[in-house]
Scaffold this active site. Structure first.
Site, PDB file in Angstrom:
ATOM      1  N   SER A 142      29.556  -4.101   6.138  1.00  0.00           N
ATOM      2  CA  SER A 142      29.547  -3.912   4.816  1.00  0.00           C
ATOM      3  C   SER A 142      30.892  -2.783   4.798  1.00  0.00           C
ATOM      4  O   SER A 142      30.844  -1.739   5.657  1.00  0.00           O
ATOM      5  CB  SER A 142      28.679  -3.717   3.914  1.00  0.00           C
ATOM      6  OG  SER A 142      28.660  -3.217   2.603  1.00  0.00           O
ATOM      7  N   TYR A 155      20.219   0.545   2.515  1.00  0.00           N
ATOM      8  CA  TYR A 155      21.419  -0.498   2.755  1.00  0.00           C
ATOM      9  C   TYR A 155      22.362   0.473   3.422  1.00  0.00           C
ATOM     10  O   TYR A 155      23.109  -0.148   4.668  1.00  0.00           O
ATOM     11  CB  TYR A 155      22.019  -1.191   1.610  1.00  0.00           C
ATOM     12  CG  TYR A 155      22.954  -2.216   1.730  1.00  0.00           C
ATOM     13  CD1 TYR A 155      22.302  -3.480   1.802  1.00  0.00           C
ATOM     14  CD2 TYR A 155      24.239  -2.101   1.495  1.00  0.00           C
ATOM     15  CE1 TYR A 155      23.275  -4.638   2.148  1.00  0.00           C
ATOM     16  CE2 TYR A 155      25.051  -3.137   1.715  1.00  0.00           C
ATOM     17  CZ  TYR A 155      24.636  -4.394   1.944  1.00  0.00           C
ATOM     18  OH  TYR A 155      25.484  -5.387   2.265  1.00  0.00           O
TER      19      TYR A 155
HETATM   20  P1  NAD Z   1      22.895 -14.124   0.416  1.00  0.00           P
HETATM   21  O1  NAD Z   1      21.492 -13.579  -0.256  1.00  0.00           O
HETATM   22  O2  NAD Z   1      23.529 -15.224  -0.183  1.00  0.00           O
HETATM   23  O3  NAD Z   1      22.401 -14.586   1.721  1.00  0.00           O
HETATM   24  C1  NAD Z   1      21.409 -13.880   2.764  1.00  0.00           C
HETATM   25  C2  NAD Z   1      20.716 -14.510   3.852  1.00  0.00           C
HETATM   26  O4  NAD Z   1      19.950 -13.821   4.680  1.00  0.00           O
HETATM   27  C3  NAD Z   1      20.164 -16.152   3.174  1.00  0.00           C
HETATM   28  O5  NAD Z   1      20.518 -16.841   3.917  1.00  0.00           O
HETATM   29  C4  NAD Z   1      18.911 -15.651   3.176  1.00  0.00           C
HETATM   30  O6  NAD Z   1      17.993 -16.591   3.428  1.00  0.00           O
HETATM   31  C5  NAD Z   1      18.887 -14.721   4.640  1.00  0.00           C
HETATM   32  N1  NAD Z   1      17.634 -13.920   4.821  1.00  0.00           N
HETATM   33  C6  NAD Z   1      17.146 -12.660   3.791  1.00  0.00           C
HETATM   34  N2  NAD Z   1      16.137 -12.473   4.285  1.00  0.00           N
HETATM   35  C7  NAD Z   1      15.838 -12.912   5.616  1.00  0.00           C
HETATM   36  C8  NAD Z   1      14.848 -12.966   6.428  1.00  0.00           C
HETATM   37  N3  NAD Z   1      13.764 -12.041   6.274  1.00  0.00           N
HETATM   38  N4  NAD Z   1      14.705 -13.674   7.327  1.00  0.00           N
HETATM   39  C9  NAD Z   1      15.890 -14.788   7.747  1.00  0.00           C
HETATM   40  N5  NAD Z   1      16.794 -14.799   6.783  1.00  0.00           N
HETATM   41  C10 NAD Z   1      16.872 -13.884   5.736  1.00  0.00           C
HETATM   42  O7  NAD Z   1      23.742 -12.756   0.627  1.00  0.00           O
HETATM   43  P2  NAD Z   1      25.226 -12.625   1.381  1.00  0.00           P
HETATM   44  O8  NAD Z   1      26.051 -11.773   0.341  1.00  0.00           O
HETATM   45  O9  NAD Z   1      25.854 -13.723   1.934  1.00  0.00           O
HETATM   46  O10 NAD Z   1      24.777 -11.729   2.284  1.00  0.00           O
HETATM   47  C11 NAD Z   1      25.106 -11.957   3.830  1.00  0.00           C
HETATM   48  C12 NAD Z   1      25.229 -10.596   4.452  1.00  0.00           C
HETATM   49  O11 NAD Z   1      26.696  -9.939   3.934  1.00  0.00           O
HETATM   50  C13 NAD Z   1      24.397  -9.357   4.260  1.00  0.00           C
HETATM   51  O12 NAD Z   1      24.153  -8.766   5.638  1.00  0.00           O
HETATM   52  C14 NAD Z   1      24.774  -8.558   3.275  1.00  0.00           C
HETATM   53  O13 NAD Z   1      24.517  -7.409   3.591  1.00  0.00           O
HETATM   54  C15 NAD Z   1      26.490  -8.854   3.783  1.00  0.00           C
HETATM   55  N6  NAD Z   1      27.207  -8.280   2.587  1.00  0.00           N
HETATM   56  C16 NAD Z   1      27.419  -8.715   1.424  1.00  0.00           C
HETATM   57  C17 NAD Z   1      28.428  -8.558   0.654  1.00  0.00           C
HETATM   58  C18 NAD Z   1      28.679  -9.267  -0.706  1.00  0.00           C
HETATM   59  O14 NAD Z   1      29.372  -8.394  -1.446  1.00  0.00           O
HETATM   60  N7  NAD Z   1      27.932 -10.116  -1.086  1.00  0.00           N
HETATM   61  C19 NAD Z   1      29.160  -7.390   1.000  1.00  0.00           C
HETATM   62  C20 NAD Z   1      29.155  -6.942   2.136  1.00  0.00           C
HETATM   63  C21 NAD Z   1      28.200  -7.388   3.119  1.00  0.00           C
END
Ligand code: NAD
Length: 260
Positions: A142, A155
């Site tokens: 991130s 985080y």
């Molecule tokens: P999201 O909530 O749509 O997806 C998260 C995924 O992780 C889902 O499939 C969920 O089921 C899974 N998950 C959560 N807890 C879990 C567990 N205990 N076991 C197995 N799976 C689990 O969110 P996203 O935004 O798509 O996030 C995905 C990644 O991207 C994360 O690591 C997040 O930190 C990172 N990220 C997101 C952003 C953003 O702006 N959305 C920015 C930077 C980084």
């Protein structure tokens, strides 16, 4: 280009992970999905992706807080598809609160899911990658892997940790046909961020769209959200031969967030 390769993408039942799984499948990769959610919805997602791409798509429900289940996800990927060539450590959760009020259980869960799970998957996958002499490990970090914001202590700690773990993995696998890199997205409008936008709107007493615009104005100079599909494209690039000598980096896809 990636025809016949096999990937495990953690946290791929929604958001960025699902788009990454789709981008890999569209490039000829058989994919093991993982994540939490309603069983029927996940099965529909799996079946739709298989039909849409013509690839074999599996699902493993490992909870990324549990080592034995995580190791089993890697082993079942190898058993089902014959190898594990691409590992995407993407599962993640967020909690926003000042340190004094931060629930310890939330800290532990964020460190476990966003950081430690990648250690378990990488440890289990590396012997298979070393045996085949080819591997790609991509960690979804991130902008918060490089810079901080208040109220996101767990985080930011986990994401800085995964950037460090990416570098160590890269050094230990250099010259073995294996690369390890991090992708560092800025704001992406997934479920994880939608919840933060809604909370900000409630705090400020403004509309959700005004809160989204304010969040972009504060952090992301491009004033536009990164899309999950763009991140899928970046992942496929990191798995391509053009990226054979790219290892240990954090690739920022953040509209300029970390440039200032
Ligand atoms: P999201 O909530 O749509 O997806 C998260 C995924 O992780 C889902 O499939 C969920 O089921 C899974 N998950 C959560 N807890 C879990 C567990 N205990 N076991 C197995 N799976 C689990 O969110 P996203 O935004 O798509 O996030 C995905 C990644 O991207 C994360 O690591 C997040 O930190 C990172 N990220 C997101 C952003 C953003 O702006 N959305 C920015 C930077 C980084």
């Amino acid at each position: 280009m990636l025809n016949g390769k096999v990937a495990l993408v953690t946290g791929s039942t929604s958001g960025i992970g699902l788009a990454m799984a789709r981008a890999l499948a569209q490039s000829g990769v058989n994919v093991m999905l993982n994540g939490l959610g309603d069983a029927d919805e996940i099965e529909k997602t799996r079946a739709d992706l298989a039909q849409e791409t013509g690839q074999e798509i599996g699902y493993h429900g490992a909870n990324m807080m549990k080592e034995d289940e995580i190791v089993d996800a890697v082993e079942q990927t190898v058993k089902t598809f014959g190898s594990i060539d691409i590992l995407v450590n993407n599962a993640g959760i967020q909690h926003v609160s000042k340190i004094e009020d931060f629930p310890t259980a939330k800290w532990d869960a964020i460190i476990a899911i966003n950081l430690t799970s990648a250690f378990h998957t990488t440890k289990a996958a590396l012997p298979h990658m070393r045996k085949s002499g080819w591997g790609r490990i991509v960690n979804t970090a991130s902008a918060h892997g490089l810079v901080a914001s208040p109220f996101k202590s767990a985080y930011v700690a986990a994401k800085h940790g995964i950037v460090g773990f990416t570098k160590v993995t890269a050094l230990e696998t250099a010259g073995a046909g294996i690369t390890c890199n991090a992708i560092n997205p800025g704001w992406v409008r997934t479920e994880l961020v939608e919840r933060q936008i809604e909370a900000t709107a409630k705090d400020k007493g403004c509309t959700v769209e005004q809160a989204a615009a304010d969040m972009l104005a504060e952090k992301q100079p491009s004033m536009d959200f990164v899309t999950p599909e763009q991140l899928g494209g970046v992942l496929v690039f990191l798995c391509s031969p053009s990226a054979d000598q790219i290892t240990g980096i954090s690739l920022s896809v953040d509209g300029g967030w970390t440039a200032r």
